[in-house]
Design an enzyme around this catalytic site. Structure first.
Site, PDB file in Angstrom:
ATOM      1  N   ASP A 206     -14.918 -28.856  24.868  1.00 51.26           N
ATOM      2  CA  ASP A 206     -14.528 -30.039  25.632  1.00 51.26           C
ATOM      3  C   ASP A 206     -13.718 -31.000  24.777  1.00 51.26           C
ATOM      4  OD1 ASP A 206     -16.620 -30.917  23.972  1.00 51.26           O
ATOM      5  OD2 ASP A 206     -17.202 -32.472  25.388  1.00 51.26           O
ATOM      6  N   GLU A 209     -15.062 -32.002  21.580  1.00 56.62           N
ATOM      7  CA  GLU A 209     -15.147 -30.901  20.618  1.00 56.62           C
ATOM      8  C   GLU A 209     -16.568 -30.469  20.299  1.00 56.62           C
ATOM      9  OE1 GLU A 209     -12.480 -32.927  17.486  1.00 56.62           O
ATOM     10  OE2 GLU A 209     -11.352 -31.185  18.133  1.00 56.62           O
ATOM     11  N   GLU A 210     -17.458 -30.648  21.243  1.00 53.67           N
ATOM     12  CA  GLU A 210     -18.868 -30.352  20.983  1.00 53.67           C
ATOM     13  C   GLU A 210     -19.431 -29.292  21.906  1.00 53.67           C
ATOM     14  OE1 GLU A 210     -20.407 -34.253  21.622  1.00 53.67           O
ATOM     15  OE2 GLU A 210     -20.048 -34.896  19.545  1.00 53.67           O
TER      16      GLU A 210
END
Ligand SMILES: *[C@@H]1O[C@H](CO)[C@@H](O)[C@H](O)[C@H]1NC(C)=O
Ligand SMILES: *[C@@H]1O[C@H](CO)[C@@H](O)[C@H](O)[C@H]1NC(C)=O
Ligand SMILES: *[C@@H]1O[C@H](CO)[C@@H](O)[C@H](O)[C@H]1NC(C)=O
Ligand SMILES: *[C@@H]1O[C@H](CO)[C@@H](O)[C@H](O)[C@H]1NC(C)=O
Ligand SMILES: *[C@@H]1O[C@H](CO)[C@@H](O)[C@H](O)[C@H]1NC(C)=O
Ligand SMILES: *[C@@H]1O[C@H](CO)[C@@H](O)[C@H](O)[C@H]1NC(C)=O
Length: 627
Positions: A206, A209-210
């Protein structure tokens, strides 16, 4: 803020309505002038982060926008495809509205993106399109091999949207009368759109970045890119059938994020133990990303003024009212507060972000512009709670502009509410106007990466939206969103395999390899828990024999019956390579295979990428479980 709120309350009760109105007006004018001041700082902040001449971007290649000059805790001295594309879209919109001196930045960006597309990277290469999903690169336009949440599939879509906006301008003004500049840019856009058409139905990380899954923001960005890309492509007499065939499927999929109360930021999540409410700034940014000034308040398109997007916004804002210390003094439900990414956030202890707080205001300003265009506000059961939080006596109904004073009262209330979020962001902006990534949930001081490009860009787009809400200035142009779209009754998983070519006329190196093979390495290697296998070798794709750049294998198919480690690497056709595997022990010790292996990647065939499988078995020392 507290003092101003008190004054506002006093004004409302003690003075008559007219002077209360005058008071609100003065406050709005004061805010407008503070916004203009900060906008100048913000635009300079963006340009400072733009290579090659930006004062805060030493070493950045031409056209590269670094995320932040911060090189330590956190190190953001990279260029992210997403952040750069969102910022460039803002730069294009500013350029189109009188900032003619921004064009060289746009042209440099175009060239840099033509180059970026050809850089093979841990996500893959251009040949298969997979390399386009790589989230970030070094500022000198080289690959970054470290562990990261990859791929991220919003980048190509957002870059396409930025470049399409610019291309539309080129074609409409006659400035590019022979169409050369637009024709040269199209191959970049085409690679990105082909990527979207091929990979939209696969998971990725997403925007934060997780989370590895399907992101509402990403899906929306993909949908928009396909729609406006098809229109532009037709104008340039290109084959757009893949975009037209995929758009309805992406649109259908976009609807599945709605859970009845709000849009869930991430679905199809792969990580086990993932548990979040799904209430996330992702969805507010989605509403902004899909905003079309010519659209009606459409739920399926999640327009800023739609009931769903408003209900969603209320859920989002409320998630932050009580969790931050700095919001505690703000008791009224109709007052602006600090907001962050999502309530469960722990990054840098989970603070409010400037760009998310400003996004709330931007959605509301966009909505005001839309209500004014469609001449009506419709309050229904879905949006009623939002409306009552802003205007307590609001009731379901249809309120027409000019029909009664209700329309004006409602839009005034939303404007004041939106302004409250901007005032919050400004209250916690340091004296010099610098915008970092976050501000402390405890006391509002700036935190994390300083001079964040995206924070600055978000301020400028918010300002344009506010101008459009309060005057007849309209900055953002329509992206041609379809009206009254029917949602297909059954959503279809799908993909169209694309072809990918370096955009040489736009600046891609002419010798960039475009034909590649997807090489699957299957290695039999018995390992114990905590011991990992890597692959490295004699080319940049294999880390140039550097242990630090070795590729991590996957043990997803490992079993007692078959101790299988797998690697998939996209390699240039015709390459002649040496490689070997290594083990990293939990102690940090590295054990190498004895002999170098060799591999000849076949010459280019009809299909790119070709596919090749290599079967190997560990040949070397074995880790000792007792150590
Ligand atoms: C590019 O930048 C990275 C990070 O600063 C550095 O490690 C690398 O050596 C640079 N590469 C080139 C070709 O300059
Ligand atoms: C692919 O599309 C189908 C149909 O919309 C959907 O059910 C599925 O979740 C999608 N998967 C991904 C990873 O996008
Ligand atoms: C609209 O105006 C009427 C009177 O003109 C008032 O009774 C009603 O409460 C108003 N509705 C809203 C939502 O303000
Ligand atoms: C503000 O809060 C942050 C933590 O959020 C802390 O590191 C900092 O020292 C505080 N600053 C002041 C002036 O209290
Ligand atoms: C394998 O290749 C590397 C890099 O060229 C070289 O340093 C090493 O000596 C080679 N090992 C063997 C066993 O040939
Ligand atoms: C790997 O293991 C499988 C199953 O034991 C075996 O069939 C295969 O031949 C092995 N591959 C190599 C290269 O040894």
């Amino acid at each position: 803020m507290k003092f101003q709120a008190l004054l506002a309350a006093l004004a409302a009760t003690l003075l008559d309505e007219a002077s209360a109105k005058a008071f609100r007006q003065r406050r709005a004018e004061d805010l407008a002038s503070r916004i203009e001041g900060e906008t100048t700082i913000a635009l300079q902040g963006v340009l400072n982060n733009f290579g090659p001449d930006g004062s805060e971007a030493p070493g950045a290649s031409a056209g590269v926008l670094i995320a932040s000059p911060s090189t330590d805790n956190p190190n953001y001295y990279y260029t992210w495809t997403r952040d750069a594309a969102l910022t460039l879209k803002m730069v294009v919109d500013e350029f189109l509205h009188g900032k003619g001196d921004l064009q060289p930045y746009i042209r440099d960006y175009v060239k840099a993106q033509a180059i970026v597309q050809t850089i093979s990277n841990p996500s893959g290469a251009l040949g298969s399109g997979r390399g386009l999903g790589e989230p970030k690169y070094y500022a000198n336009l080289t690959r970054f091999n470290g562990d990261w949440g990859r791929p991220q599939r919003d980048g190509p879509a957002l870059r396409a949207t930025a470049l399409i906006t610019y291309s539309r301008y080129l074609l409409s003004t006659g400035i590019d009368s022979d169409g050369t500049e637009a024709d040269n840019i199209w191959p970049i856009i085409q690679n990105d759109l082909n990527y979207v058409a091929q990979y939209w139905n696969q998971t990725g990380f997403d925007l934060w970045e997780e989370v590895d899954g399907s992101s509402f923001f990403t899906t929306a960005a993909q949908y928009r890119a396909l729609i406006e890309g098809a229109t532009l492509g037709q104008r340039l007499q290109q084959d757009v059938s893949a975009y037209e065939s995929q758009a309805p499927n992406v649109f259908c999929f976009l609807q599945t994020f709605w859970n009845g109360n709000y849009a869930v930021a991430n679905i199809n999540v792969k990580q086990s133990g993932f548990s979040r409410s799904g209430i996330d700034a992702n969805t507010v940014l989605t509403s902004i990303a899909l905003f079309d000034p010519d659209a009606v308040c459409d739920d399926t398109l999640f327009q800023p003024c739609s009931s769903r997007a408003l209900a969603n916004l209320k859920q989002y804002i409320d998630a932050f009212r009580t969790i931050y210390t700095i919001n505690q003094g703000v008791s009224e439900s109709g007052a602006g507060v600090a907001t962050g990414r999502y309530a469960e956030d722990v990054y840098f202890n989970g603070n409010p972000w400037y760009l998310t707080t400003l996004a709330v205001a931007e959605q509301l300003y966009d909505a005001i512009q839309q209500w004014s265009t469609v001449n009506t506000i419709s309050i229904d059961d879905e949006s009623l709670a939002f409306w009552q939080s802003v205007y307590p006596s609001a009731q379901p109904g249809s309120y027409t502009k000019g029909g009664s004073s209700n329309f004006t009262k409602l839009t005034d209330a939303v404007l004041t509410y939106a302004d409250g979020f901007v005032e919050t962001a400004l209250k916690y902006t340091p004296e010099n106007g610098a915008l970092s990534e976050q501000y402390s949930r405890e006391n509002g001081t700036s935190l994390s990466a300083h001079d964040l490009t995206w924070s600055y860009a978000s301020f400028i787009t918010m300002r344009a939206a506010r101008l459009a809400a309060t005057s007849d200035y309209s900055q953002v142009s329509s992206w041609g969103s379809p009206s009254k779209l029917e949602v297909p009754t059954v959503c279809t998983p799908s993909s169209v395999k694309g072809t990918y070519k370096p955009a040489v006329a736009a600046g891609a190196p002419s010798d960039a390899p475009s034909c590649t093979y997807l090489v699957a390495f299957n290695l039999n290697a018995t390992t114990f828990y905590g011991e990992n296998i890597y692959l490295f070798g004699s080319s940049s794709d294999l880390g140039d024999w550097r242990v630090s750049d070795a590729l991590a294998g996957s043990a997803a198919s490992y079993s007692d019956a078959r101790p299988l480690w797998t690697f998939t690497v996209e390699l240039p056709a015709g390459a002649d390579l040496e490689y070997k595997f290594l083990r990293k022990e939990p102690s940090g010790e590295v054990l190498y295979e004895v002999e170098n292996r060799s591999l000849e990647v076949p010459e280019c065939g009809d299909e790119s990428p070709g596919e090749q499988t290599v079967e190997d078995s560990w040949n070397g020392p074995v880790g000792n479980q007792m150590e």
